[in-house]
Design a protein around this motif. Structure first.
Motif, mmCIF file in Angstrom:
data_model
loop_
_atom_site.group_PDB
_atom_site.id
_atom_site.type_symbol
_atom_site.label_atom_id
_atom_site.label_comp_id
_atom_site.label_asym_id
_atom_site.label_seq_id
_atom_site.Cartn_x
_atom_site.Cartn_y
_atom_site.Cartn_z
ATOM 1 N N LEU A 256 0.839 -1.190 0.000
ATOM 2 C CA LEU A 256 0.000 0.000 0.000
ATOM 3 C C LEU A 256 0.877 1.243 0.000
ATOM 4 O O LEU A 256 1.863 1.316 0.737
ATOM 5 N N ASP A 257 0.514 2.223 -0.838
ATOM 6 C CA ASP A 257 1.282 3.466 -0.848
ATOM 7 C C ASP A 257 0.861 4.334 0.336
ATOM 8 O O ASP A 257 -0.019 3.941 1.128
ATOM 9 N N PRO A 258 1.455 5.501 0.546
ATOM 10 C CA PRO A 258 1.132 6.303 1.732
ATOM 11 C C PRO A 258 -0.335 6.706 1.847
ATOM 12 O O PRO A 258 -0.812 7.023 2.938
ATOM 13 N N ASP A 259 -1.074 6.718 0.731
ATOM 14 C CA ASP A 259 -2.492 7.061 0.764
ATOM 15 C C ASP A 259 -3.396 5.843 0.729
ATOM 16 O O ASP A 259 -4.619 5.978 0.672
ATOM 17 N N GLY A 260 -2.836 4.645 0.727
ATOM 18 C CA GLY A 260 -3.644 3.440 0.708
ATOM 19 C C GLY A 260 -3.952 2.895 -0.666
ATOM 20 O O GLY A 260 -4.669 1.889 -0.783
ATOM 21 N N HIS A 261 -3.433 3.509 -1.740
ATOM 22 C CA HIS A 261 -3.569 2.915 -3.069
ATOM 23 C C HIS A 261 -2.766 1.610 -3.089
ATOM 24 O O HIS A 261 -1.589 1.599 -2.716
ATOM 25 N N ARG A 262 -3.407 0.533 -3.550
ATOM 26 C CA ARG A 262 -2.750 -0.775 -3.530
ATOM 27 C C ARG A 262 -1.952 -0.975 -4.824
ATOM 28 O O ARG A 262 -2.443 -0.748 -5.926
ATOM 29 N N ILE A 263 -0.721 -1.446 -4.646
ATOM 30 C CA ILE A 263 0.177 -1.761 -5.761
ATOM 31 C C ILE A 263 0.538 -3.241 -5.675
ATOM 32 O O ILE A 263 0.884 -3.746 -4.598
ATOM 33 N N GLU A 264 0.464 -3.924 -6.802
ATOM 34 C CA GLU A 264 0.971 -5.290 -6.873
ATOM 35 C C GLU A 264 2.297 -5.278 -7.616
ATOM 36 O O GLU A 264 2.434 -4.639 -8.659
ATOM 37 N N ILE A 265 3.276 -5.972 -7.062
ATOM 38 C CA ILE A 265 4.538 -6.236 -7.752
ATOM 39 C C ILE A 265 4.439 -7.665 -8.272
ATOM 40 O O ILE A 265 4.124 -8.588 -7.517
ATOM 41 N N TYR A 266 4.754 -7.872 -9.548
ATOM 42 C CA TYR A 266 4.230 -9.035 -10.271
ATOM 43 C C TYR A 266 5.240 -9.517 -11.298
ATOM 44 O O TYR A 266 5.892 -8.713 -11.968
ATOM 45 N N CYS A 267 5.377 -10.840 -11.445
ATOM 46 C CA CYS A 267 6.192 -11.395 -12.527
ATOM 47 C C CYS A 267 5.828 -12.850 -12.749
ATOM 48 O O CYS A 267 5.181 -13.483 -11.918
ATOM 49 N N SER A 268 6.250 -13.360 -13.901
ATOM 50 C CA SER A 268 6.222 -14.803 -14.188
ATOM 51 C C SER A 268 4.865 -15.365 -14.562
ATOM 52 O O SER A 268 4.624 -16.558 -14.377
ATOM 53 N N ASP A 269 3.951 -14.544 -15.105
ATOM 54 C CA ASP A 269 2.743 -15.156 -15.650
ATOM 55 C C ASP A 269 3.035 -15.692 -17.057
ATOM 56 O O ASP A 269 4.198 -15.766 -17.466
ATOM 57 N N TYR A 270 2.026 -16.057 -17.799
ATOM 58 C CA TYR A 270 2.249 -16.782 -19.053
ATOM 59 C C TYR A 270 1.634 -16.032 -20.236
ATOM 60 O O TYR A 270 0.816 -15.120 -20.081
ATOM 61 N N GLN A 271 1.999 -16.465 -21.440
ATOM 62 C CA GLN A 271 1.558 -15.821 -22.670
ATOM 63 C C GLN A 271 0.161 -16.303 -23.079
ATOM 64 O O GLN A 271 -0.167 -17.474 -22.924
ATOM 65 N N THR A 272 -0.649 -15.367 -23.602
ATOM 66 C CA THR A 272 -2.032 -15.703 -23.974
ATOM 67 C C THR A 272 -2.374 -15.154 -25.358
ATOM 68 O O THR A 272 -3.495 -14.723 -25.602
ATOM 69 N N VAL A 273 -1.436 -15.165 -26.283
ATOM 70 C CA VAL A 273 -1.621 -14.518 -27.587
ATOM 71 C C VAL A 273 -2.641 -15.246 -28.459
ATOM 72 O O VAL A 273 -3.404 -14.603 -29.191
ATOM 73 N N ASP A 274 -2.682 -16.563 -28.408
ATOM 74 C CA ASP A 274 -3.563 -17.318 -29.302
ATOM 75 C C ASP A 274 -5.015 -16.876 -29.132
ATOM 76 O O ASP A 274 -5.556 -16.904 -28.016
ATOM 77 N N PRO A 275 -5.705 -16.502 -30.217
ATOM 78 C CA PRO A 275 -7.081 -16.015 -30.084
ATOM 79 C C PRO A 275 -8.075 -17.083 -29.659
ATOM 80 O O PRO A 275 -9.148 -16.765 -29.160
#
Length: 326
Positions: A256-275
């Motif tokens: 949470l930032d100083p005002d309570g806005h939530r931030i996610e730190i994120y990595c390592s998800d997968y590719q979803t290009v195929d329609p």
């Protein structure tokens, strides 16, 4: 209710999410958090606003901090494929009775301001000022080494309605959570850019912004950030994690930032290009849905969110609940 079939030929072409505005009560405190601690780069600043970008981004900004008397979220912004798509978007929203207007935004070309099916402010643009690349300026890397903005997650009072609306403009569902009793969606992850999501919807009092996520190089960067935050006065701002999501398979941390806005730190998800990629279904009560390792999220994660300026959130009619940590 089944998720809709992917709409591969939407009325206008959205490329990806772009940026978000946060109203903050203390620019100095917010600068210390986002610049000195997280490591975002300042591209412009004044007594009224700070513009920030992450290390791989060529556009002028992915986050704008604006001084205000009370904290809230501004519009969620998306980039479209070309100038013609802006006119197509204008006509599509206007034709469905949504308020539309052309607005001036610093460092951007023509910008369309409108709202979604719940009144949440959204904006579309094509041109943003380009800056020289800094992804190989390794002396600038600090904090969690944020590479790019990755996604938004918003509280929605009706996830089925949200998914239906965003499906009309081309967002494709990658994963979803269904309440087995009512057969209604409790959450859904939708994308344009080929990751797991550009925008996700979580059941709850809404519309409110649940979090904004930034992609980082490795899980070790998240560990480094935890060490930094815990020794520089931010230990109380660590809300959830680190962990690995079942949904998306991504490594995560919520702060949470100083005002309570939530931030996610994120990595390592997968590719979803195929329609024609099939969406993955999860049961609401599956303990590995939230965290692959089985740890439930805290109650604050389901209750706290950033309000949108001038938008009154409404309660969800779906009373189902996932597993919540005591």
């Amino acid at each position: 209710m089944p998720i809709p079939a992917p709409n591969l030929y939407p009325p206008f072409n959205i490329v990806r999410l772009s940026h978000v505005d946060f109203a903050v009560t203390d620019l100095t405190a917010s600068r210390a958090f986002y610049v000195d601690t997280l490591g975002l780069q300042v591209t412009d600043e004044s007594d009224a606003a700070i513009y920030l970008r992450a290390m791989e981004e060529r556009g002028h900004h992915c986050l704008v901090l604006r001084k205000a008397d009370a904290a809230h979220a501004g519009a969620l912004s998306f980039k479209v494929f070309d100038e013609d798509q802006l006119d197509r978007a204008h006509d599509w929203f206007a034709g469905r009775g949504h308020a539309v207007r052309w607005v001036e935004r610093p460092y951007q070309g023509r910008t369309l301001a409108t709202h979604d099916c719940f009144g949440m402010p959204i904006e579309f643009y094509f041109r943003m000022d380009r800056l020289p690349p800094i992804h190989q300026s390794y002396a600038l890397y600090r904090g969690v080494k944020p590479l790019r903005i990755d996604h938004f997650n918003v509280f929605s009072p009706d996830v089925d309605k949200a998914v239906g609306f965003y499906n009309e403009i081309g967002f494709r569902v990658t994963e979803y959570t269904e309440d087995e009793e009512s057969k209604r969606l409790w959450a859904a992850w939708t994308h344009r850019k080929g990751g797991v999501h550009d925008i996700a919807f979580t059941n709850g009092l809404g519309p409110r912004l649940h979090h904004t996520a930034f992609w980082v190089p490795t899980p070790l960067n998240i560990i480094d950030l935890l060490d930094l935050m815990s020794t520089t006065g931010y230990v109380a701002n660590i809300e959830r994690g680190p962990g690995r999501h079942g949904i998306s398979n991504a490594f995560f941390l919520y702060i949470l930032d100083p005002d309570g806005h939530r931030i996610e730190i994120y990595c390592s998800d997968y590719q979803t290009v195929d329609p024609d990629l099939e969406a993955i279904k999860w049961d609401l009560k599956d303990p590995q849905r939230q965290t692959l390792w089985g740890a439930p999220a805290p109650r604050s994660w389901f209750e706290l969110g950033s309000v949108f300026d001038g938008v009154e959130p409404v309660a969800s009619g779906l009373g189902a609940s996932p597993i919540i940590a005591p």
